[in-house]
Design an enzyme around this catalytic site. Structure first.
Site, short mmCIF file in Angstrom:
data_model
loop_
_atom_site.label_atom_id
_atom_site.label_comp_id
_atom_site.label_asym_id
_atom_site.label_seq_id
_atom_site.Cartn_x
_atom_site.Cartn_y
_atom_site.Cartn_z
N ASP A 195 0.86 -1.19 0.00
CA ASP A 195 0.00 0.00 0.00
C ASP A 195 0.89 1.24 0.00
OD1 ASP A 195 -1.69 -2.14 0.63
OD2 ASP A 195 -3.03 -0.88 1.80
N LYS A 227 -6.85 3.35 -3.58
CA LYS A 227 -7.29 3.34 -2.18
C LYS A 227 -7.47 4.78 -1.74
CE LYS A 227 -5.34 1.95 2.33
NZ LYS A 227 -4.24 1.24 3.02
N LYS A 237 -10.20 0.11 -2.75
CA LYS A 237 -10.14 -0.04 -1.30
C LYS A 237 -10.43 1.28 -0.60
CE LYS A 237 -7.05 -1.25 2.55
NZ LYS A 237 -5.72 -1.72 2.97
#
Lengths: 495, 306
Positions: B143, B206, B242
């Site tokens: 991430d 995300k 996400k």
């Protein structure tokens, strides 16, 4: 980019019909108490019709009879108009504005208190999804009463240096697409300005107006100030032609509007007519496309397309046409068509068998004209009157489906190249009730709004209503304005 | 550059589609009107549980804390057998090895934040080494954060190249690109950053680090889902989504699933293509699942806190 990728992209398709789905979530109908039979509401009481006739009102989602309703004949109309006249002369026109306001506020509050019941009955009788009757029809109707209650004792500020005198008895005829809301649009400004009312709801959707009559009775509104009589075209004609009527307020079809105009020609009767529409919704290439598509969906599929200001003609700038069409096709796949009482339903039942036949007639005409039809793949319930959301491409200005009001979930899609071209095409209609413009550029919005010959032009939104905002048409969409300050003007003589 | 993206035409990101604020917020609110009952509710809750990236990202994280979290990830509520596990455990790079060991062959992925998380204020070299360290320790997913400062300065090429470089450093690990939408200032910018990330090679986009408020919201997530949809039609490639931060209640998680289903459709309705970055959501979902199965709510004390 390689042509290979292009070819592949043409076959890409999102799937919405498998996997996780929503279980039925019906609103309970137990809250709605519907009597087996409804009488006429005249002079503060429910009275039997002198016609001795009753007609049935059905649930268009399953064709079951909900109730039977009195049919008013000319004698009943006469009784109602006389009651309204007496109430006007003896009391209502003399009552101070702030006293009138108290009654109107009381009606508004009682509508709010019984909002859920109103919503359920509206969906049962008219077929509209409960999400809309609950979140739009009923709260907006109550807001209209609140708004005009506020004006009742402030008319001197609404019309500075003039005296606003009521007209007398208003005959009001309302359609079946927003039964309660149209009753509120008509009754609230009339009462606020000191007029009395004889209202006739549509024959397919009389129940919420009769519920409103119950509230009016409970609110102790003086007898005769509001009379609600039910019936079909003949009842409406008797009302229009009654010599005791001072003003006609009509919302409905252009055909009937023309009949009314002829009937009142040469009389003292004033009129406001809110008639049909064939609104253009215009998407420019610089528009926020996903929101524009959503606005188009709301513009045409709100209330099954039974909206006089529905955005039924879509114009898309050619450079974004393919993208917009793809987005529209994906979006209609996610519209849920079915039981109006289910909280997840997006598109409910078509209001009547007759209207369903009209819609199907136009769909057939569209296909015969060579337009390309695209419908969502959803299943329709076995009983009741339902229609899939329908798109037509390959449509010309001269196609009948692009010219005539269909009043159903049917959208015609055309392309354009320049601003001037789309202004010309959008105005090229006998109607002029509303229009929509989608662009990221402010100056373009102002240019378009000054050039659209339509009563309402929405920019980057569609189908937004507010009691403070006037509503009404150009050309064959009628004349006069309802809502806002303008709506007061339709019910007063200024001296 | 990367072979995969070389056939895709890179658009001019300053021309990314515009987003109307009123319209997107209305549309997002409309999803919350869906009524999710009975079996759809239970199925939705189980699905949401299976989509969680169970997260601990604190300065005070220790091996012990991470091991406990990993046990929880595999044994959400053993009193009710048959529950799914979460999708992944998300930790700092220094904890990847511990997490990998603790999760063994449970099938639960290890996700690691990297690239000078959460600010991203470091050199490219440090960011690449951070990423490689995480991957070398066994991270299945990385991430990363974008350089928001550079993005707001309009240096889109810099942001693009950085994402592409991190993607290369990831090797076979899937890359989640955190936009930190709470710092971007408008939906237009969220859309633009989403486009940059996807074209530069992101596997996921995300919303947030969880360190900035506001974190994930329904409208911001919708902007990103619509970007994913357009990218899919443009390139044929699916990108995962996400939302992270601020999703702690089951009802809200179900709203997200409704939005996902009605925007991207059924292909995205699994944890390969959608994740919730959350820590406290799992217990609320468990509480609701147990309620659906037994008809009664249990006290919070019946659900373990790890």
């Amino acid at each position: 980019m390689a042509t290979r990728t292009k070819a592949k992209n043409n076959t890409l398709k999102l799937k919405f019909d498998s996997g996780w789905s929503y279980a039925p979530a019906p609103e309970s109908r137990s809250i709605a108490s519907i009597k087996e039979r409804y009488e006429l509401f005249i002079n503060g009481a429910f009275v039997k019709p002198s016609s001795k006739k009753y007609f049935k009102t059905i649930n268009p989602a399953n064709e079951e009879v909900l109730s039977e309703v009195a049919e008013a004949n000319a004698a009943d109309v006469d009784k109602a108009v006389k009651a309204a006249r007496t109430a006007y002369d003896k009391m209502w026109k003399k009552m101070p504005g702030k006293e009138r306001a108290k009654y109107i506020y009381r009606i508004a509050r009682m509508m709010q208190e019984r909002a859920r019941e109103f919503a359920v009955i509206e969906s049962l009788d008219g077929g509209k999804p409960i999400r809309e009757s609950r979140d739009f029809d009923v709260p907006t109707a109550a807001n209209h009463f609140f708004y005009y209650a506020g004006w009742a004792d402030k008319l001197e500020y609404a019309f500075p240096n003039r005296q606003a005198q009521p007209l007398g008895v208003a005959g009001q005829i309302i359609p079946w697409n927003f039964p309660l809301l149209m009753a509120a649009w008509k009754i609230a400004p009339a009462l606020a300005t000191g007029n009395t009312v004889v209202l006739k709801p549509a024959e397919t959707t009389p129940l919420t107006a009769l519920k409103l009559a119950e509230i009016i009775q409970e609110a102790d509104l003086p007898p005769g100030v509001v009379n609600i009589i039910t019936g079909a075209g003949a009842t409406g004609a008797a009302l229009v032609n009654h010599p005791g009527i001072d003003k006609i307020a009509f919302t409905g079809s252009t055909d009937v509007g023309k009949i009314i105009q002829r009937a009142i020609a040469g009389t003292h009767k004033k009129a406001t007519l809110e008639l049909g529409g064939k609104a253009a919704n215009i998407i420019f290439e610089d528009a926020p496309l996903d929101q524009a598509v959503e606005g188009v969906i709301n513009g045409i599929f709100f209330n099954q397309g039974h909206v006089c200001c529905a955005g039924s003609r879509l114009y898309v700038q050619e450079s974004v046409y393919k993208t917009v069409l793809r987005k529209l096709k994906d979006r209609i796949e996610t519209l849920i068509v079915g039981n109006p009482l289910d909280k997840n339903t997006d598109i409910g039942a078509i209001n009547s068998k007759q209207q369903l036949e009209t819609i199907y007639k136009y769909i057939k005409i569209g296909v015969q004209e060579g337009a390309e039809m695209h419908q969502s793949s959803c299943a329709l319930p076995g009983k009741g009157f339902f229609c899939r959301p329908t798109l037509f491409t390959n449509v010309a200005q001269s196609s009948r489906i692009a010219q005539e009001e269909i009043f159903g979930p049917v959208l015609t899609i055309q392309t354009f190249r320049t601003e001037d071209e789309v202004i010309e095409k959008a105005n090229n209609t006998p109607y002029g009730l509303s229009a929509g413009v989608w662009t990221d550029k402010g100056s373009k919005i102002f240019n378009m709004t000054t050039k659209m010959r339509a009563g309402v032009v929405w920019a980057n939104t569609f189908n937004k209503f507010d009691p403070t905002s006037p509503f009404g048409g150009y050309k064959e969409s009628g004349y006069g304005r309802e809502g806002g300050l303008h709506g007061l003007g339709a019910y007063v003589n200024l001296v | 550059m990367i072979a995969e993206t070389s056939t895709i035409k890179i658009p001019n990101f300053s021309l990314s589609p515009r987003v109307d604020q009123v319209g997107i917020e209305e549309r997002a609110a409309r999803f919350t009107k869906r009524s999710i009952k009975k079996e759809s509710k239970l199925n939705g809750l189980l699905l949401a549980l299976n989509m969680i990236d169970l997260t601990t990202l604190e300065g005070k994280d220790t091996d012990g804390k991470v091991k406990q979290l990993c046990y929880k990830a595999q044994h959400l509520h053993d009193a009710y057998p048959g529950l799914p596990t979460v999708a992944a455990v998300c930790v700092y790079p220094s904890m990847v090895k511990v997490a990998k060991q603790a999760l063994g062959n449970s099938g639960i992925k290890v996700a690691s934040v990297a690239t000078a998380f959460p600010s991203g204020q470091s050199t490219r070299d440090v960011k690449i080494r951070d990423t490689k360290y995480a991957v070398a320790n066994g991270a299945d997913e990385v991430d990363m954060v974008i350089s928001r400062g550079k993005f707001l300065m309009g240096e889109y090429n810099f942001v693009f190249d950085e994402i592409a470089a991190v993607k290369e450093a990831c090797g076979s690990a899937r890359l989640k690109v955190i936009l930190e939408t709470g710092e971007l200032g408008s939906y237009d910018k969220v859309r633009r950053a989403s486009d940059i990330a996807m074209y530069a090679g992101a596997n996921f986009i995300k919303t947030s680090t969880g360190k900035i408020s506001p974190a994930a919201t329904l409208p911001v997530t919708l902007v990103m889902l619509e970007a994913i949809r357009d990218f899919y039609y443009e390139t044929g490639k699916m990108i995962a989504m996400k939302p992270a931060g601020g999703i702690s209640k089951s009802k809200l998680a179900l709203h997200y699933l409704v939005m996902l289903k009605e925007t991207l459709g059924d292909a995205w309705m699994n944890n390969e293509w959608f994740r919730f970055g959350a820590s406290s959501l799992a217990n609320d979902l468990l509480m609701q699942i147990v309620k659906e199965k037994t008809g009664v709510y249990q006290s919070k004390d019946y659900f373990s806190i790890d």
